[in-house]
Design an enzyme around this catalytic site. Structure first.
Site, short mmCIF file in Angstrom:
data_model
loop_
_atom_site.label_atom_id
_atom_site.label_comp_id
_atom_site.label_asym_id
_atom_site.label_seq_id
_atom_site.Cartn_x
_atom_site.Cartn_y
_atom_site.Cartn_z
N ASP A 102 0.85 -1.18 0.00
CA ASP A 102 0.00 0.00 0.00
C ASP A 102 0.90 1.24 0.00
O ASP A 102 1.40 1.64 -1.04
CB ASP A 102 -0.91 -0.10 1.23
CG ASP A 102 -1.94 1.00 1.33
OD1 ASP A 102 -2.38 1.49 0.28
OD2 ASP A 102 -2.32 1.37 2.45
N ARG A 164 -10.38 -12.84 6.69
CA ARG A 164 -9.20 -13.48 6.09
C ARG A 164 -9.56 -14.77 5.37
O ARG A 164 -8.91 -15.17 4.41
CB ARG A 164 -8.15 -13.81 7.17
CG ARG A 164 -7.49 -12.59 7.79
CD ARG A 164 -6.25 -13.03 8.55
NE ARG A 164 -5.79 -12.06 9.53
CZ ARG A 164 -4.99 -11.04 9.25
NH1 ARG A 164 -4.56 -10.84 8.03
NH2 ARG A 164 -4.61 -10.22 10.20
P1 IMP Z 1 1.91 -0.41 3.81
O1 IMP Z 1 3.00 -0.29 4.80
O2 IMP Z 1 1.05 0.82 3.80
O3 IMP Z 1 2.37 -0.76 2.43
O4 IMP Z 1 0.94 -1.52 4.35
C1 IMP Z 1 0.95 -2.82 3.92
C2 IMP Z 1 0.07 -3.66 4.81
O5 IMP Z 1 -1.15 -2.98 5.11
C3 IMP Z 1 -0.35 -4.94 4.13
O6 IMP Z 1 0.53 -5.99 4.39
C4 IMP Z 1 -1.72 -5.20 4.71
O7 IMP Z 1 -1.61 -5.95 5.90
C5 IMP Z 1 -2.26 -3.83 5.05
N1 IMP Z 1 -3.20 -3.34 4.00
C6 IMP Z 1 -3.00 -2.39 3.07
N2 IMP Z 1 -4.07 -2.20 2.30
C7 IMP Z 1 -4.99 -3.06 2.74
C8 IMP Z 1 -6.34 -3.37 2.33
O8 IMP Z 1 -6.91 -2.82 1.36
N3 IMP Z 1 -6.96 -4.34 3.03
C9 IMP Z 1 -6.38 -4.99 4.09
N4 IMP Z 1 -5.14 -4.75 4.49
C10 IMP Z 1 -4.45 -3.79 3.83
#
Ligand code: IMP
Ligand code: MG
Length: 178
Positions: A102, A164
């Site tokens: 994300d 999940r």
């Molecule tokens: P980042 O550090 O923002 O890239 O977050 C990554 C983590 O956020 C992923 O491994 C997911 O656990 C969680 N995440 C990000 N987007 C989503 C979503 O749309 N649904 C559920 N979990 C998400």
């Protein structure tokens, strides 16, 4: 649980097809190499177990738990390892398997930590990528699908630890988390 979805983005058939393609790519690229596939828990658990069965190579598996969203829907900005790898990755070819990238913050920190352990290589396989949300650059070597900025659940992805076990990936209705 399906009633909580606004729409289904990827059904079981679409997921199986893409996971099989990723498995074939990995099998081709790592032929003859000693590979350790690392599942980033808990989100990647479903994808990971499907993916490793599509990789036709002798490989090792391991797991790591890094903190991410807690119970909310926004990244906290800090990463800590709640459960570390059992393997010493020095000299090994590591493939990190993640559910979704994300902001990229979790992965950036995790990569920094793991590169210090002197692996031969690290590549990233992520089922989903929200390219439009990126705050830090992350190179995804094997990417399942690029997805729009929606909150997704299912196939390992959760909201507050729920959903999940949904076999599909869908957009969670806003009223559930707003
Ligand atoms: P980042 O550090 O923002 O890239 O977050 C990554 C983590 O956020 C992923 O491994 C997911 O656990 C969680 N995440 C990000 N987007 C989503 C979503 O749309 N649904 C559920 N979990 C998400
Ligand atoms: Mg995750």
């Amino acid at each position: 649980m399906l009633n909580d979805l606004e729409s289904v983005m990827f059904d079981e058939k679409a997921l199986a097809k893409r996971v099989s393609e990723l498995g074939q790519e990995i099998s081709k690229d790592y032929k003859g190499k000693d590979v350790l596939m690392v599942g980033i828990m808990k989100g990647a658990v479903v994808f990971f177990s499907d993916l490793i069965r599509q990789v036709n190579l002798p490989l090792g598996i391991d797991f790591i738990i890094a903190s991410s969203y807690g119970d909310g829907t926004e990244s906290s900005g800090s990463v800590n390892i709640k459960k570390d790898l059992e393997n010493d990755i020095k000299g090994k070819h590591v493939i990190l398997v993640e559910d979704i990238i994300d902001s990229g913050i979790t992965m950036k920190h995790l990569m920094e930590i793991l590169w210090k352990r002197e692996p031969a290589s690290i590549r990233l396989c992520a089922l989903l990528s929200k390219e439009s949300r990126r705050q830090v650059p992350v190179k995804i070597d094997y990417c399942g699908f690029d997805v729009p900025d929606e909150f997704l659940v299912g196939y390992g992805l959760d909201y507050a630890e729920k959903y999940r076990n949904l076999p599909v990936i869908g957009v969670l209705k806003r009223e559930i988390y707003m």
